[in-house]
Write a protein that holds these residues in place. Sequence first.
Motif, mmCIF file in Angstrom:
data_model
loop_
_atom_site.group_PDB
_atom_site.id
_atom_site.type_symbol
_atom_site.label_atom_id
_atom_site.label_comp_id
_atom_site.label_asym_id
_atom_site.label_seq_id
_atom_site.Cartn_x
_atom_site.Cartn_y
_atom_site.Cartn_z
ATOM 1 N N SER A 28 1.272 -8.857 -5.958
ATOM 2 C CA SER A 28 1.668 -9.937 -5.040
ATOM 3 C C SER A 28 1.194 -11.305 -5.510
ATOM 4 O O SER A 28 1.967 -12.261 -5.561
ATOM 5 C CB SER A 28 1.120 -9.653 -3.641
ATOM 6 N N ALA A 29 -0.089 -11.399 -5.860
ATOM 7 C CA ALA A 29 -0.673 -12.707 -6.130
ATOM 8 C C ALA A 29 -0.327 -13.233 -7.515
ATOM 9 O O ALA A 29 -0.038 -14.424 -7.675
ATOM 10 C CB ALA A 29 -2.194 -12.639 -5.969
ATOM 11 N N LEU A 30 -0.353 -12.368 -8.523
ATOM 12 C CA LEU A 30 -0.126 -12.838 -9.888
ATOM 13 C C LEU A 30 1.326 -12.727 -10.328
ATOM 14 O O LEU A 30 1.869 -13.629 -10.954
ATOM 15 C CB LEU A 30 -1.027 -12.062 -10.862
ATOM 16 N N LEU A 31 1.956 -11.594 -10.015
ATOM 17 C CA LEU A 31 3.336 -11.386 -10.472
ATOM 18 C C LEU A 31 4.357 -11.835 -9.443
ATOM 19 O O LEU A 31 5.545 -11.913 -9.750
ATOM 20 C CB LEU A 31 3.552 -9.911 -10.806
ATOM 21 N N ARG A 32 3.885 -12.094 -8.232
ATOM 22 C CA ARG A 32 4.788 -12.499 -7.145
ATOM 23 C C ARG A 32 5.906 -11.480 -6.976
ATOM 24 O O ARG A 32 7.074 -11.832 -6.755
ATOM 25 C CB ARG A 32 5.341 -13.907 -7.395
ATOM 26 N N ALA A 33 5.522 -10.212 -7.071
ATOM 27 C CA ALA A 33 6.481 -9.111 -6.958
ATOM 28 C C ALA A 33 5.859 -8.027 -6.084
ATOM 29 O O ALA A 33 5.460 -6.973 -6.580
ATOM 30 C CB ALA A 33 6.842 -8.559 -8.331
ATOM 31 N N PRO A 34 5.732 -8.286 -4.777
ATOM 32 C CA PRO A 34 5.121 -7.286 -3.896
ATOM 33 C C PRO A 34 5.824 -5.941 -4.005
ATOM 34 O O PRO A 34 7.053 -5.864 -4.172
ATOM 35 C CB PRO A 34 5.314 -7.898 -2.497
ATOM 36 N N GLY A 35 5.037 -4.882 -3.923
ATOM 37 C CA GLY A 35 5.605 -3.542 -3.976
ATOM 38 C C GLY A 35 5.693 -2.940 -5.357
ATOM 39 O O GLY A 35 6.143 -1.806 -5.508
ATOM 40 N N THR A 36 5.256 -3.688 -6.380
ATOM 41 C CA THR A 36 5.358 -3.161 -7.746
ATOM 42 C C THR A 36 4.038 -2.596 -8.267
ATOM 43 O O THR A 36 3.946 -2.230 -9.438
ATOM 44 C CB THR A 36 5.875 -4.238 -8.718
ATOM 45 N N GLY A 37 3.003 -2.535 -7.421
ATOM 46 C CA GLY A 37 1.776 -1.871 -7.832
ATOM 47 C C GLY A 37 2.073 -0.418 -8.174
ATOM 48 O O GLY A 37 2.710 0.300 -7.392
ATOM 49 N N ALA A 38 1.631 0.040 -9.330
ATOM 50 C CA ALA A 38 2.040 1.346 -9.848
ATOM 51 C C ALA A 38 1.204 2.462 -9.238
ATOM 52 O O ALA A 38 0.051 2.667 -9.615
ATOM 53 C CB ALA A 38 1.931 1.372 -11.365
ATOM 54 N N THR A 39 1.789 3.201 -8.306
ATOM 55 C CA THR A 39 1.101 4.334 -7.686
ATOM 56 C C THR A 39 1.236 5.610 -8.508
ATOM 57 O O THR A 39 0.590 6.610 -8.212
ATOM 58 C CB THR A 39 1.647 4.572 -6.276
ATOM 59 N N GLN A 40 2.088 5.605 -9.515
ATOM 60 C CA GLN A 40 2.207 6.666 -10.510
ATOM 61 C C GLN A 40 2.891 6.050 -11.715
ATOM 62 O O GLN A 40 3.209 4.856 -11.716
ATOM 63 C CB GLN A 40 2.961 7.876 -9.976
ATOM 64 N N LEU A 41 3.107 6.855 -12.757
ATOM 65 C CA LEU A 41 3.588 6.275 -14.008
ATOM 66 C C LEU A 41 4.974 5.647 -13.865
ATOM 67 O O LEU A 41 5.207 4.534 -14.335
ATOM 68 C CB LEU A 41 3.599 7.340 -15.107
ATOM 69 N N PHE A 42 5.905 6.342 -13.215
ATOM 70 C CA PHE A 42 7.280 5.842 -13.134
ATOM 71 C C PHE A 42 7.598 5.315 -11.743
ATOM 72 O O PHE A 42 7.189 5.899 -10.732
ATOM 73 C CB PHE A 42 8.273 6.942 -13.495
ATOM 74 N N PRO A 43 8.352 4.212 -11.650
ATOM 75 C CA PRO A 43 8.728 3.655 -10.350
ATOM 76 C C PRO A 43 9.826 4.492 -9.692
ATOM 77 O O PRO A 43 10.467 5.324 -10.341
ATOM 78 C CB PRO A 43 9.250 2.259 -10.718
ATOM 79 N N PRO A 44 10.083 4.262 -8.410
ATOM 80 C CA PRO A 44 11.136 5.025 -7.715
ATOM 81 C C PRO A 44 12.509 4.887 -8.351
ATOM 82 O O PRO A 44 13.348 5.782 -8.191
ATOM 83 C CB PRO A 44 11.112 4.431 -6.302
ATOM 84 N N SER A 45 12.748 3.783 -9.055
ATOM 85 C CA SER A 45 14.070 3.597 -9.674
ATOM 86 C C SER A 45 14.351 4.610 -10.777
ATOM 87 O O SER A 45 15.505 4.841 -11.123
ATOM 88 C CB SER A 45 14.196 2.171 -10.229
ATOM 89 N N VAL A 46 13.308 5.227 -11.336
ATOM 90 C CA VAL A 46 13.493 6.284 -12.339
ATOM 91 C C VAL A 46 13.414 7.616 -11.594
ATOM 92 O O VAL A 46 12.396 8.312 -11.602
ATOM 93 C CB VAL A 46 12.429 6.201 -13.453
ATOM 94 N N GLU A 47 14.505 7.962 -10.927
ATOM 95 C CA GLU A 47 14.485 9.073 -9.986
ATOM 96 C C GLU A 47 14.084 10.390 -10.631
ATOM 97 O O GLU A 47 13.395 11.210 -10.008
ATOM 98 C CB GLU A 47 15.860 9.210 -9.326
ATOM 99 N N ALA A 48 14.506 10.626 -11.854
ATOM 100 C CA ALA A 48 14.237 11.913 -12.480
ATOM 101 C C ALA A 48 12.753 12.143 -12.723
ATOM 102 O O ALA A 48 12.294 13.290 -12.763
ATOM 103 C CB ALA A 48 15.007 12.029 -13.799
ATOM 104 N N TRP A 49 11.986 11.062 -12.869
ATOM 105 C CA TRP A 49 10.580 11.196 -13.244
ATOM 106 C C TRP A 49 9.608 10.705 -12.181
ATOM 107 O O TRP A 49 8.398 10.859 -12.331
ATOM 108 C CB TRP A 49 10.320 10.451 -14.562
ATOM 109 N N HIS A 50 10.102 10.108 -11.123
ATOM 110 C CA HIS A 50 9.231 9.672 -10.024
ATOM 111 C C HIS A 50 9.150 10.785 -8.991
ATOM 112 O O HIS A 50 10.168 11.241 -8.478
ATOM 113 C CB HIS A 50 9.777 8.402 -9.384
ATOM 114 N N ASP A 51 7.943 11.237 -8.685
ATOM 115 C CA ASP A 51 7.746 12.318 -7.721
ATOM 116 C C ASP A 51 7.162 11.730 -6.435
ATOM 117 O O ASP A 51 5.980 11.390 -6.387
ATOM 118 C CB ASP A 51 6.802 13.373 -8.299
ATOM 119 N N PRO A 52 7.957 11.605 -5.380
ATOM 120 C CA PRO A 52 7.447 11.004 -4.139
ATOM 121 C C PRO A 52 6.382 11.850 -3.456
ATOM 122 O O PRO A 52 5.681 11.358 -2.559
ATOM 123 C CB PRO A 52 8.707 10.885 -3.264
#
Length: 512
Positions: A292-316
Amino acid sequence: MPPRTLVGALRPLALAVSLLAPWPALAAPGGSFDIVAPFEIGGPDPSLSGFLFQRMQVGETLLEVDREGRPQPGLATSWSVSADGLVWTLPIREGVRFHDGTALTAENAAAALRFARAKPGVLERARIESVAAEGKAVVIRLAEPFAPLAALLAHASTIILAPASYGPDGTATKVLGTGPYRLTRLEAPQRMAVEAFDDYWGGKPAIREATYLAAGRGETRTLMAESGDADLAFQLDPPSIARLKANGAVEVMKVPLPRIMQIKLNAGLPPFDTAEGRLALSESIQRAGLASALLRAPGTGATQLFPPSVEAWHDPDLAPLATDPERARARLEALGWAPGADGILAKDGKPLRLKLLTYADRPELPLIATALQDQFRQVGLDVEVSVTNSSSIPAGHQDGTLQLALAARNYSLVPDPFVTLLGDFREGGSDWGSMNWNDPAFHAATKALLASTDPAEQTRLRREIAAILQRDLPVVPVVWYEQTAAVTKAVEGAAIDPFERSFGLSKMAWKP
């Protein structure tokens, strides 16, 4: 409209006028479409600069991918795989011509792949026994199954060039591709020019001419977008994005990518030689604040290796990586690291002092590294940040001196992230992946996935691999990446390719 002045835009940054002088003045909208990005041109061979010839739509590959990363026909109209996974057959599209007028055939497509295979590159990942033309198809025979071969055949290093492109040693000296644009000028490492190829098999593009300029400094690219000296400025830093959004002549585009800012760590170095030590490092990172503060992109903190947009490799269903500095300190103290008078953890009289390498090619990396330095200090790690050349990271891996490194890793270098995972986390590690980390279960799962043709089993294996990486943290995810670009509002149809394979020239048109 007054002519656009490239030198004038760059003068505040003291770039050499002599560097730019040989090129003619840039055209006004409706003429040349001018692109600036940070990527230098290594030379005409696809092994060096195929990614730029692909982005400028000069060269094409046998297979393509859609916006979800699924393989699609390209210069091959289809592909089929034998039941044992060892023989791939790709019929070649008819009616395609290279930029020198030569017809595309299975023979010259197979020859181009053999030239690519002879050089270091992605084709090394598959155990290819032969590449040959059989009738009107290219036939690839493997020594063992390699399910993601389709992704390798879409990689930029495998673009198909005309026979006249190659010298006697198989290295390309010309760039005679099949794309909607043909190369008219190439001056490595900085610039090229292209024009529409009217015999293109897929139809004539609306934008007839384009140029490319490599400019490593983010300020340069921003100034060029602001002044109109660039119609497309690629890869912007957060302050520039805010500034350009106020510019009425450009539109700022943003799209999530299979790219991540991650910490490469030496898993042979205490305390990172245990999963607990690596988890402590992860728990000290305040990802949401960085995003949020540095990248001004809230929600992009990496909670696992792949983001939700990479559906095949993101495990919710994976437990997300959490921030907990107190728990991080407790984990390190349980490993024998006690705080000294200055608050820095020490063991056996040795304080926990580390060097973190990063580089300025991506302007956000030094910002993130400086913030991490402070966050690590809060749990007792004294980390020195060294902003150096990106080559220092693989060099440190090779000579064993690397301790920590912050890097932006692109897992879509090949459209299927699995291929990059295979290289990054192979036994013994790799320059940009793991270091001194091996996990037998991980290697068994990747081997099984390579041979699997069952979609349900593939999903299960991907989840197993993702869980191992989340549990063991051979690299520590920090922030998911969003690609940004500024494009002139004088065109329509602009978009960012999430797999960074194209600047989208052929899909754009000047507005009336």
